[in-house]
Design a protein around this motif. Structure first.
Motif, PDB file in Angstrom:
ATOM      1  N   VAL A 177       0.754  -1.269  -0.009  1.00  0.00           N
ATOM      2  CA  VAL A 177       0.251  -0.041  -0.090  1.00  0.00           C
ATOM      3  C   VAL A 177       0.894   1.397   0.049  1.00  0.00           C
ATOM      4  O   VAL A 177       0.596   2.204  -0.627  1.00  0.00           O
ATOM      5  N   PRO A 178       1.750   1.493   1.056  1.00  0.00           N
ATOM      6  CA  PRO A 178       2.635   2.617   0.840  1.00  0.00           C
ATOM      7  C   PRO A 178       3.401   2.776  -0.386  1.00  0.00           C
ATOM      8  O   PRO A 178       3.787   3.881  -0.959  1.00  0.00           O
ATOM      9  N   ILE A 179       3.890   1.561  -1.069  1.00  0.00           N
ATOM     10  CA  ILE A 179       4.692   1.751  -2.182  1.00  0.00           C
ATOM     11  C   ILE A 179       3.899   2.313  -3.396  1.00  0.00           C
ATOM     12  O   ILE A 179       4.018   3.066  -4.137  1.00  0.00           O
ATOM     13  N   THR A 180       2.463   1.716  -3.359  1.00  0.00           N
ATOM     14  CA  THR A 180       1.307   2.080  -4.340  1.00  0.00           C
ATOM     15  C   THR A 180       1.295   3.672  -4.300  1.00  0.00           C
ATOM     16  O   THR A 180       1.412   4.398  -5.186  1.00  0.00           O
ATOM     17  N   ARG A 192       3.066   5.995  -2.994  1.00  0.00           N
ATOM     18  CA  ARG A 192       4.624   6.673  -3.431  1.00  0.00           C
ATOM     19  C   ARG A 192       4.396   6.696  -4.896  1.00  0.00           C
ATOM     20  O   ARG A 192       4.791   7.680  -5.484  1.00  0.00           O
ATOM     21  N   LEU A 193       4.233   5.624  -5.440  1.00  0.00           N
ATOM     22  CA  LEU A 193       4.289   5.443  -7.025  1.00  0.00           C
ATOM     23  C   LEU A 193       3.396   6.539  -7.733  1.00  0.00           C
ATOM     24  O   LEU A 193       3.424   7.373  -8.620  1.00  0.00           O
ATOM     25  N   MET A 194       2.066   6.674  -7.066  1.00  0.00           N
ATOM     26  CA  MET A 194       1.043   7.638  -7.607  1.00  0.00           C
ATOM     27  C   MET A 194       1.557   8.916  -7.377  1.00  0.00           C
ATOM     28  O   MET A 194       1.181   9.785  -8.192  1.00  0.00           O
ATOM     29  N   ALA A 195       2.159   9.170  -6.397  1.00  0.00           N
ATOM     30  CA  ALA A 195       2.974  10.620  -6.019  1.00  0.00           C
ATOM     31  C   ALA A 195       3.787  10.885  -7.238  1.00  0.00           C
ATOM     32  O   ALA A 195       4.012  12.033  -7.417  1.00  0.00           O
ATOM     33  N   LYS A 196       4.392   9.980  -7.754  1.00  0.00           N
ATOM     34  CA  LYS A 196       5.458  10.158  -8.928  1.00  0.00           C
ATOM     35  C   LYS A 196       4.813  10.249 -10.087  1.00  0.00           C
ATOM     36  O   LYS A 196       5.422  10.290 -11.253  1.00  0.00           O
ATOM     37  N   GLY A 197       3.511  10.129 -10.410  1.00  0.00           N
ATOM     38  CA  GLY A 197       2.844  10.140 -11.421  1.00  0.00           C
ATOM     39  C   GLY A 197       2.253   9.012 -12.121  1.00  0.00           C
ATOM     40  O   GLY A 197       1.939   8.705 -13.191  1.00  0.00           O
ATOM     41  N   VAL A 198       2.181   7.928 -11.439  1.00  0.00           N
ATOM     42  CA  VAL A 198       1.834   6.735 -12.053  1.00  0.00           C
ATOM     43  C   VAL A 198       0.374   6.687 -12.011  1.00  0.00           C
ATOM     44  O   VAL A 198      -0.113   7.088 -10.959  1.00  0.00           O
ATOM     45  N   PRO A 199      -0.439   6.504 -12.879  1.00  0.00           N
ATOM     46  CA  PRO A 199      -2.055   6.901 -12.889  1.00  0.00           C
ATOM     47  C   PRO A 199      -2.532   5.753 -12.015  1.00  0.00           C
ATOM     48  O   PRO A 199      -2.011   4.746 -11.951  1.00  0.00           O
ATOM     49  N   LEU A 200      -3.927   6.204 -11.465  1.00  0.00           N
ATOM     50  CA  LEU A 200      -4.694   5.240 -10.736  1.00  0.00           C
ATOM     51  C   LEU A 200      -4.785   3.791 -11.254  1.00  0.00           C
ATOM     52  O   LEU A 200      -4.586   2.692 -10.788  1.00  0.00           O
ATOM     53  N   TYR A 201      -5.107   3.899 -12.693  1.00  0.00           N
ATOM     54  CA  TYR A 201      -5.617   2.613 -13.301  1.00  0.00           C
ATOM     55  C   TYR A 201      -4.222   1.747 -13.611  1.00  0.00           C
ATOM     56  O   TYR A 201      -4.506   0.298 -13.794  1.00  0.00           O
ATOM     57  N   ALA A 202      -3.109   1.946 -13.302  1.00  0.00           N
ATOM     58  CA  ALA A 202      -2.100   1.288 -13.310  1.00  0.00           C
ATOM     59  C   ALA A 202      -1.345   0.917 -11.930  1.00  0.00           C
ATOM     60  O   ALA A 202      -1.046  -0.051 -11.589  1.00  0.00           O
ATOM     61  N   ILE A 218      -2.935   0.676  -9.023  1.00  0.00           N
ATOM     62  CA  ILE A 218      -4.027  -0.394  -8.303  1.00  0.00           C
ATOM     63  C   ILE A 218      -3.670  -1.859  -8.876  1.00  0.00           C
ATOM     64  O   ILE A 218      -3.720  -2.809  -7.981  1.00  0.00           O
ATOM     65  N   PRO A 219      -3.694  -2.025  -9.988  1.00  0.00           N
ATOM     66  CA  PRO A 219      -3.388  -3.381 -10.360  1.00  0.00           C
ATOM     67  C   PRO A 219      -1.953  -3.866  -9.773  1.00  0.00           C
ATOM     68  O   PRO A 219      -1.957  -5.173  -9.433  1.00  0.00           O
ATOM     69  N   PHE A 220      -1.052  -2.918  -9.805  1.00  0.00           N
ATOM     70  CA  PHE A 220       0.349  -3.120  -9.098  1.00  0.00           C
ATOM     71  C   PHE A 220      -0.036  -3.592  -7.846  1.00  0.00           C
ATOM     72  O   PHE A 220       0.503  -4.861  -7.389  1.00  0.00           O
ATOM     73  N   MET A 221      -0.943  -3.045  -7.068  1.00  0.00           N
ATOM     74  CA  MET A 221      -1.267  -3.341  -5.495  1.00  0.00           C
ATOM     75  C   MET A 221      -1.992  -4.538  -5.528  1.00  0.00           C
ATOM     76  O   MET A 221      -1.716  -5.319  -4.429  1.00  0.00           O
ATOM     77  N   LEU A 222      -2.619  -4.881  -6.680  1.00  0.00           N
ATOM     78  CA  LEU A 222      -3.499  -6.222  -6.269  1.00  0.00           C
ATOM     79  C   LEU A 222      -2.903  -7.331  -6.407  1.00  0.00           C
ATOM     80  O   LEU A 222      -2.732  -8.353  -6.020  1.00  0.00           O
ATOM     81  N   LEU A 230      -8.173   2.910   3.564  1.00  0.00           N
ATOM     82  CA  LEU A 230      -9.138   4.002   3.858  1.00  0.00           C
ATOM     83  C   LEU A 230      -8.268   4.985   4.337  1.00  0.00           C
ATOM     84  O   LEU A 230      -8.785   6.325   4.481  1.00  0.00           O
ATOM     85  N   SER A 231      -7.200   4.890   4.929  1.00  0.00           N
ATOM     86  CA  SER A 231      -6.316   6.048   5.327  1.00  0.00           C
ATOM     87  C   SER A 231      -5.598   6.777   4.314  1.00  0.00           C
ATOM     88  O   SER A 231      -5.093   7.960   4.268  1.00  0.00           O
ATOM     89  N   GLN A 232      -5.534   6.141   3.089  1.00  0.00           N
ATOM     90  CA  GLN A 232      -4.747   6.681   2.070  1.00  0.00           C
ATOM     91  C   GLN A 232      -5.649   7.174   0.804  1.00  0.00           C
ATOM     92  O   GLN A 232      -5.504   8.248   0.114  1.00  0.00           O
ATOM     93  N   PHE A 233      -6.791   6.285   0.466  1.00  0.00           N
ATOM     94  CA  PHE A 233      -7.654   6.621  -0.613  1.00  0.00           C
ATOM     95  C   PHE A 233      -8.994   7.276  -0.088  1.00  0.00           C
ATOM     96  O   PHE A 233      -9.365   6.883   0.972  1.00  0.00           O
TER      97      PHE A 233
END
Length: 289
Positions: free
Chosen positions: A72-75, A77-87, A89-93, A261-264
């Motif tokens: 979850v924290p990796i995901t 952080r990647l989003m903060a770097k510009g990775v779109p949500l649709y990419a 979340i699959p990484f997180m799953l 829930l704390s992040q999204f």
């Protein structure tokens, strides 16, 4: 009363012991990403094509030996770097399921059975792929609660390492409290909700899958150890229900739900839960015999 509290305490400690090393690994990777991976690197790495980005993100999840809490924290952080949500979340799953550590543990837990290991990986990959496609069309914004502002000013290597350690420590304490709360709830559920009661409900084809998915959510096991628990149910439940347990639990359990829930945003987490639940149920029933 005392014996039940002692049992709950033992389960709680075992959950923490299982989860903490992977959470630590996750926040360390998160800190490294924060400082050493630039926005330009991520922009070049992610395909412009949405489908290509989703497939790549799902596959890259295999390279990160993180559990459902550490990912979850990796995901984030990647989003903060510009990775779109649709990419992201699959990484997180997929990360907690198709990484080599978890797949090998699954292989060993089921007596060197390639079938269960492969079916687990295939169903997880398909779920993440379909979820990514849905998110690409439904959500146009990141869906995070608080934006992370990343400063990429030029610094000395010693300063960068210090910043990475600071981010790691901050992330660990931020994430840790949700693991403790989730662990307590999971331990209480395991202590006071009898597994036999749930198993009595799981006689039908669909109901057995539903029961095992509910059980995986309640038990909140680390994905690197859940296969050994799942194998103990093989005499009671069919392979379809076992796969549903092995895929749904690492994607959603009590611990990582609280962390998400704390992040999204709450609405997004609820939507994600519904999509994952339906897809795991349907695919495990259609694919696994």
């Amino acid at each position: 009363m005392n014996s039940s509290l002692l049992q709950m305490n033992t389960i709680f400690i075992s959950i923490l012991i299982e989860a903490l090393p992977f959470i630590l690994l996750g926040v360390i990777i998160s800190g490294i990403i924060q400082i050493f991976v630039t926005d330009e690197m991520m922009a070049k790495a992610i395909p412009k094509n949405k489908f290509g980005a989703i497939v790549l993100a799902s596959v890259i999840g295999a390279l990160f030996p993180a559990c459902e809490c550490g990912i979850v924290p990796i995901t984030r952080r990647l989003m903060a770097k510009g990775v779109p949500l649709y990419a992201a979340i699959p990484f997180m799953l997929t990360g907690p399921i198709i990484n080599p550590v978890v797949l090998f543990a699954t292989f060993v837990a089921f007596g060197n059975d390639w079938k269960i290991m492969i079916e687990r990986g295939v169903v997880a990959f398909l779920v993440s792929l379909i979820v990514g496609l849905i998110l690409a069309f439904q959500f146009k914004t990141p869906q995070v609660k608080n934006e992370i502002h990343v400063h990429t000013a030029s610094k000395k290597m010693s300063e960068k390492i210090g910043d990475a350690l600071k981010h790691t420590i901050d992330e660990f304490f931020s994430v840790g409290k949700f693991v403790i709360i989730g662990g307590l709830i999971a331990a209480a559920m395991q202590t006071y909700v009898k597994t036999s009661t749930l198993m009595d409900l799981g006689h039908g084809v669909v109901s057995s899958n539903l029961v095992m998915m509910g059980l995986s959510y309640i038990l909140s096991l680390c994905s690197s150890a859940d296969a050994f628990i799942a194998s103990s149910f093989r005499s009671t439940f069919n392979d379809s229900a076992i796969i549903a347990f092995l895929v749904f639990g690492p994607m959603f359990d009590i611990k990582n739900t609280l962390m998400m829930l704390s992040q999204f945003k709450t609405k997004f987490v609820f939507s994600l839960f519904v999509y994952v639940f339906i897809l795991v149920l349907v695919l495990s029933l259609l694919i696994i015999h």
